[in-house]
Design a protein around this motif. Structure first.
Motif, PDB file in Angstrom:
ATOM      1  N   MET A 131      26.837  22.738  21.635  1.00 10.19           N
ATOM      2  CA  MET A 131      27.283  24.123  21.795  1.00 10.19           C
ATOM      3  C   MET A 131      27.775  24.341  23.227  1.00 10.19           C
ATOM      4  SD  MET A 131      24.954  27.372  20.797  1.00 10.19           S
ATOM      5  CE  MET A 131      25.609  28.660  19.815  1.00 10.19           C
ATOM      6  N   LYS A 132      28.820  25.136  23.319  1.00  7.52           N
ATOM      7  CA  LYS A 132      29.454  25.330  24.621  1.00  7.52           C
ATOM      8  C   LYS A 132      29.824  26.787  24.825  1.00  7.52           C
ATOM      9  CE  LYS A 132      31.793  21.084  25.448  1.00  7.52           C
ATOM     10  NZ  LYS A 132      32.564  20.089  25.304  1.00  7.52           N
ATOM     11  N   ALA A 133      29.879  27.168  26.073  1.00  6.64           N
ATOM     12  CA  ALA A 133      30.491  28.460  26.420  1.00  6.64           C
ATOM     13  C   ALA A 133      31.756  28.154  27.191  1.00  6.64           C
ATOM     14  CB  ALA A 133      29.539  29.282  27.267  1.00  6.64           C
ATOM     15  N   LYS A 134      32.801  28.876  26.858  1.00  5.30           N
ATOM     16  CA  LYS A 134      34.068  28.710  27.575  1.00  5.30           C
ATOM     17  C   LYS A 134      34.398  30.021  28.257  1.00  5.30           C
ATOM     18  CE  LYS A 134      35.953  25.216  24.500  1.00  5.30           C
ATOM     19  NZ  LYS A 134      37.095  24.845  23.627  1.00  5.30           N
ATOM     20  N   LEU A 135      34.609  29.928  29.540  1.00  5.61           N
ATOM     21  CA  LEU A 135      34.851  31.143  30.323  1.00  5.61           C
ATOM     22  C   LEU A 135      36.206  31.018  31.022  1.00  5.61           C
ATOM     23  CD1 LEU A 135      33.286  33.764  31.309  1.00  5.61           C
ATOM     24  CD2 LEU A 135      32.794  32.450  33.357  1.00  5.61           C
ATOM     25  N   ILE A 136      37.062  31.981  30.788  1.00  6.34           N
ATOM     26  CA  ILE A 136      38.360  32.005  31.474  1.00  6.34           C
ATOM     27  C   ILE A 136      38.375  33.190  32.429  1.00  6.34           C
ATOM     28  CG2 ILE A 136      40.849  32.304  31.181  1.00  6.34           C
ATOM     29  CD1 ILE A 136      40.551  30.880  28.480  1.00  6.34           C
ATOM     30  N   VAL A 137      38.586  32.884  33.716  1.00  6.87           N
ATOM     31  CA  VAL A 137      38.577  33.912  34.754  1.00  6.87           C
ATOM     32  C   VAL A 137      40.005  34.065  35.279  1.00  6.87           C
ATOM     33  CG1 VAL A 137      37.593  34.602  36.978  1.00  6.87           C
ATOM     34  CG2 VAL A 137      36.222  33.253  35.380  1.00  6.87           C
ATOM     35  N   THR A 138      40.508  35.290  35.288  1.00  5.39           N
ATOM     36  CA  THR A 138      41.879  35.526  35.770  1.00  5.39           C
ATOM     37  C   THR A 138      41.882  36.636  36.814  1.00  5.39           C
ATOM     38  OG1 THR A 138      42.155  36.963  33.847  1.00  5.39           O
ATOM     39  CG2 THR A 138      43.141  34.767  33.713  1.00  5.39           C
ATOM     40  N   PRO A 139      42.855  36.586  37.748  1.00  6.39           N
ATOM     41  CA  PRO A 139      42.921  37.671  38.733  1.00  6.39           C
ATOM     42  C   PRO A 139      43.316  38.980  38.058  1.00  6.39           C
ATOM     43  CG  PRO A 139      44.781  36.148  38.996  1.00  6.39           C
ATOM     44  CD  PRO A 139      43.873  35.554  37.976  1.00  6.39           C
ATOM     45  N   LYS A 140      42.732  40.074  38.496  1.00  2.00           N
ATOM     46  CA  LYS A 140      43.118  41.392  37.977  1.00  2.00           C
ATOM     47  C   LYS A 140      44.586  41.640  38.308  1.00  2.00           C
ATOM     48  CE  LYS A 140      38.868  44.143  38.271  1.00  2.00           C
ATOM     49  NZ  LYS A 140      38.563  44.280  36.854  1.00  2.00           N
ATOM     50  N   LYS A 141      45.225  42.424  37.460  1.00  2.77           N
ATOM     51  CA  LYS A 141      46.666  42.689  37.640  1.00  2.77           C
ATOM     52  C   LYS A 141      46.969  43.340  38.998  1.00  2.77           C
ATOM     53  CE  LYS A 141      48.258  41.184  33.671  1.00  2.77           C
ATOM     54  NZ  LYS A 141      47.215  40.183  33.509  1.00  2.77           N
ATOM     55  N   ALA A 142      46.054  44.165  39.492  1.00  2.00           N
ATOM     56  CA  ALA A 142      46.314  44.881  40.749  1.00  2.00           C
ATOM     57  C   ALA A 142      46.181  43.979  41.980  1.00  2.00           C
ATOM     58  CB  ALA A 142      45.352  46.058  40.874  1.00  2.00           C
ATOM     59  N   VAL A 143      45.569  42.801  41.787  1.00  2.00           N
ATOM     60  CA  VAL A 143      45.322  41.923  42.932  1.00  2.00           C
ATOM     61  C   VAL A 143      46.525  41.002  43.139  1.00  2.00           C
ATOM     62  CG1 VAL A 143      43.811  40.119  43.866  1.00  2.00           C
ATOM     63  CG2 VAL A 143      42.855  41.961  42.487  1.00  2.00           C
ATOM     64  N   LEU A 144      46.931  40.873  44.386  1.00  2.00           N
ATOM     65  CA  LEU A 144      47.997  39.956  44.758  1.00  2.00           C
ATOM     66  C   LEU A 144      47.643  38.555  44.259  1.00  2.00           C
ATOM     67  CD1 LEU A 144      50.366  40.859  46.607  1.00  2.00           C
ATOM     68  CD2 LEU A 144      49.186  39.742  48.500  1.00  2.00           C
TER      69      LEU A 144
ATOM     70  N   GLU B 239      38.559  40.097  39.623  1.00  3.05           N
ATOM     71  CA  GLU B 239      38.819  39.219  38.476  1.00  3.05           C
ATOM     72  C   GLU B 239      38.365  39.826  37.149  1.00  3.05           C
ATOM     73  OE1 GLU B 239      38.169  34.889  40.691  1.00  3.05           O
ATOM     74  OE2 GLU B 239      36.429  36.036  40.058  1.00  3.05           O
ATOM     75  N   ASP B 240      39.049  39.401  36.075  1.00  2.00           N
ATOM     76  CA  ASP B 240      38.613  39.682  34.706  1.00  2.00           C
ATOM     77  C   ASP B 240      38.177  38.361  34.081  1.00  2.00           C
ATOM     78  OD1 ASP B 240      39.362  42.433  34.730  1.00  2.00           O
ATOM     79  OD2 ASP B 240      41.457  41.825  34.464  1.00  2.00           O
ATOM     80  N   TYR B 241      37.381  38.444  33.017  1.00  2.00           N
ATOM     81  CA  TYR B 241      37.023  37.191  32.339  1.00  2.00           C
ATOM     82  C   TYR B 241      36.983  37.372  30.829  1.00  2.00           C
ATOM     83  CZ  TYR B 241      32.286  39.036  31.669  1.00  2.00           C
ATOM     84  OH  TYR B 241      31.213  39.807  31.292  1.00  2.00           O
ATOM     85  N   GLN B 242      37.136  36.237  30.148  1.00  2.00           N
ATOM     86  CA  GLN B 242      36.952  36.190  28.697  1.00  2.00           C
ATOM     87  C   GLN B 242      35.919  35.106  28.422  1.00  2.00           C
ATOM     88  OE1 GLN B 242      40.721  35.391  26.663  1.00  2.00           O
ATOM     89  NE2 GLN B 242      41.714  36.372  28.392  1.00  2.00           N
ATOM     90  N   LEU B 243      34.953  35.459  27.598  1.00  2.00           N
ATOM     91  CA  LEU B 243      33.868  34.520  27.284  1.00  2.00           C
ATOM     92  C   LEU B 243      33.909  34.175  25.807  1.00  2.00           C
ATOM     93  CD1 LEU B 243      31.179  33.111  28.140  1.00  2.00           C
ATOM     94  CD2 LEU B 243      30.028  35.260  27.604  1.00  2.00           C
ATOM     95  N   GLU B 244      33.776  32.879  25.518  1.00  2.00           N
ATOM     96  CA  GLU B 244      33.780  32.439  24.126  1.00  2.00           C
ATOM     97  C   GLU B 244      32.665  31.420  23.947  1.00  2.00           C
ATOM     98  OE1 GLU B 244      36.896  30.295  21.015  1.00  2.00           O
ATOM     99  OE2 GLU B 244      37.408  30.471  23.119  1.00  2.00           O
ATOM    100  N   ILE B 245      31.903  31.545  22.847  1.00  2.00           N
ATOM    101  CA  ILE B 245      30.855  30.551  22.557  1.00  2.00           C
ATOM    102  C   ILE B 245      31.331  29.728  21.361  1.00  2.00           C
ATOM    103  CG2 ILE B 245      28.400  30.209  22.040  1.00  2.00           C
ATOM    104  CD1 ILE B 245      28.295  32.002  24.341  1.00  2.00           C
ATOM    105  N   VAL B 246      31.355  28.417  21.529  1.00  2.00           N
ATOM    106  CA  VAL B 246      31.824  27.566  20.421  1.00  2.00           C
ATOM    107  C   VAL B 246      30.801  26.475  20.112  1.00  2.00           C
ATOM    108  CG1 VAL B 246      34.275  27.935  20.915  1.00  2.00           C
ATOM    109  CG2 VAL B 246      33.072  26.045  22.008  1.00  2.00           C
ATOM    110  N   ASP B 247      30.834  25.967  18.882  1.00  2.00           N
ATOM    111  CA  ASP B 247      29.901  24.901  18.492  1.00  2.00           C
ATOM    112  C   ASP B 247      30.397  23.544  18.994  1.00  2.00           C
ATOM    113  OD1 ASP B 247      27.932  26.417  17.177  1.00  2.00           O
ATOM    114  OD2 ASP B 247      29.314  26.730  15.507  1.00  2.00           O
TER     115      ASP B 247
END
Lengths: 81, 236
Positions: free
Chosen positions: A1-14, A73-81
Motif C-alpha cells: 500500500m502506498k500514498a502518493k502526494l503531489i505538491v504544486t505551487p499555488k497559482k498566486a506564487v511566482l 503550495e497545494d497538494y493532492q493525496l491519493e492512497i493506492v494498493d
C-alpha cells in the motif's frame, strides 16, 4: 500500500521554474503549451493492511503540517494498493 | 547580554553570529538542535546555513527539531528571537513569522551586498540602526523571495511589521534593487509583538570593517539596547 502526494505551487506564487520550462517547451515548438507548474511528487510506503481512512486522515495532517506549506503550495493525496 | 545561537545539521553561520555578538562585548553559546533547553539565554539567534540540506523546503525539517519547542516557549514569553537567512526561513516554516520564502525570481543564487531601508525603527531589532541612510549588508541565498497572501501583506503593513526593504543606494524601493522578487521588496519582518524578527541579509557577515562593512552591528546593538531597557524596567 502506498500514498502518493503531489505538491504544486499555488497559482498566486511566482513559479520561475515552471515559467522557464514553459519557455523551453515553446522554443521546442510545443505551440499548444499555455502553462507549466513544477512541483514535487512524494511516495510513501504503508504497511499492508493499513486502514485506508485512518491513513488518509493521518497523511492529510502530515501533508498540511509538514510535507507541503499551505502558504505557498497545494497538494493532492491519493492512497493506492 | 547572553545570546543562544542555534546549531542545526548544516547551519554554517552559527560561528559568525557567535563572533559578531562577542565582538560587541556580549556572551554567546551554541545550542545543539537536539537540546530541549536554551540555557540562560537573553536572546536567541537562528543562524543561516542549509539546515537538513534544505530538503523538502528550506527550514521545513529544522522547525521540528526539539530545540524549536524551546524557542517557541521563549518567544511566547516575550523573549527576543532573530532569524537570519535560513533562520528566517525556519521561523516562517515554524509559523513564528507569517509568510514564506520561495525560489529567487531569476532562479539564481545571489551572493552580493544589498542596500536596505529600515522601514520601522521603533522595534527591538532596529532602534539603533542609522536613520539617515540605507544600511548595506550581504545576501547569500537561492530562496529569499518573500511571499505572503494579500491579507497577510495588508496586516504586515498596517502593523508596521515590515522592518527592512531592499532599496538602491539612495534609499529608493526600486524593482532593480530587489534581488529576488520579494513582494513589496521585503527583506525582513517582525511578528505582531515585535519580539521575533527575521531577515534574509546577513548582519553577522557585516559586523566589522575588515569584513567590508559594519552596518550589521547596529542590528545586534538594537537588540542589546532593547534588552537593557527591559532589564532596567524589571529592576525598577
Amino acid at each position: 500500500m502506498k500514498a502518493k502526494l503531489i505538491v504544486t505551487p499555488k497559482k498566486a506564487v511566482l513559479d520561475p521554474q515552471g515559467k522557464t520550462v514553459q519557455n523551453a517547451l515553446e522554443h521546442m515548438g510545443y505551440a499548444a503549451v499555455t502553462g507549466v507548474h513544477v512541483g514535487k511528487y512524494i511516495e510513501i510506503d504503508l504497511a499492508a493492511g493499513t486502514d485506508r481512512v485512518a491513513a488518509r486522515k493521518a497523511l492529510d495532517e502530515a501533508a498540511h503540517k509538514f510535507l507541503s506549506n499551505p502558504v505557498i503550495e497545494d497538494y493532492q493525496l491519493e492512497i493506492v494498493d | 547580554m547572553h545570546f543562544a545561537v542555534l546549531q542545526f545539521p548544516a547551519s554554517n553561520c552559527d560561528q559568525d553570529c557567535v563572533h559578531a555578538v562577542r565582538a560587541l562585548g556580549h556572551t554567546a553559546s551554541l545550542v545543539w538542535h537536539k537540546d530541549t533547553s536554551l540555557g540562560a539565554a537573553d536572546a536567541v539567534i537562528v543562524p543561516g546555513g542549509f539546515s537538513y540540506g534544505d530538503y523538502l523546503r528550506c527550514g521545513a525539517i529544522a522547525r521540528f527539531s526539539p530545540v524549536m519547542q524551546a524557542v517557541r516557549t521563549f518567544a511566547d514569553q516575550g523573549g527576543l528571537v532573530l532569524g537570519i537567512c535560513n533562520g528566517f526561513q525556519i521561523l516562517c516554516e515554524a509559523g513564528l513569522l507569517p509568510g514564506a520564502l520561495v525560489r529567487n525570481r531569476d532562479l539564481q543564487f545571489h551572493c552580493e551586498p544589498v542596500f536596505l531601508r529600515t522601514a520601522n525603527r521603533e522595534t527591538p531589532f532596529t532602534a539603533s540602526i542609522p536613520a539617515e541612510r540605507p544600511i548595506r549588508l550581504p545576501i547569500a541565498h537561492g530562496e529569499g523571495c518573500y511571499f505572503a497572501d494579500e491579507a497577510t501583506l495588508s496586516r504586515l503593513q498596517a502593523g508596521r511589521q515590515i522592518l527592512w526593504q531592499y532599496c538602491d543606494a539612495a534609499g529608493a524601493l526600486t524593482e532593480a534593487a530587489n534581488p529576488n522578487g520579494s513582494l513589496l521588496n521585503i527583506a525582513g519582518i517582525a511578528n505582531e509583538r515585535f519580539n521575533v524578527a527575521g531577515l534574509m541579509p546577513h548582519p553577522d557577515r557585516a559586523s566589522e570593517a575588515i569584513l567590508g562593512g559594519d552596518d550589521g552591528r547596529s542590528l545586534f546593538e538594537s537588540m542589546a539596547a532593547a534588552f537593557a531597557t527591559r532589564a532596567a524596567s524589571r529592576a525598577a
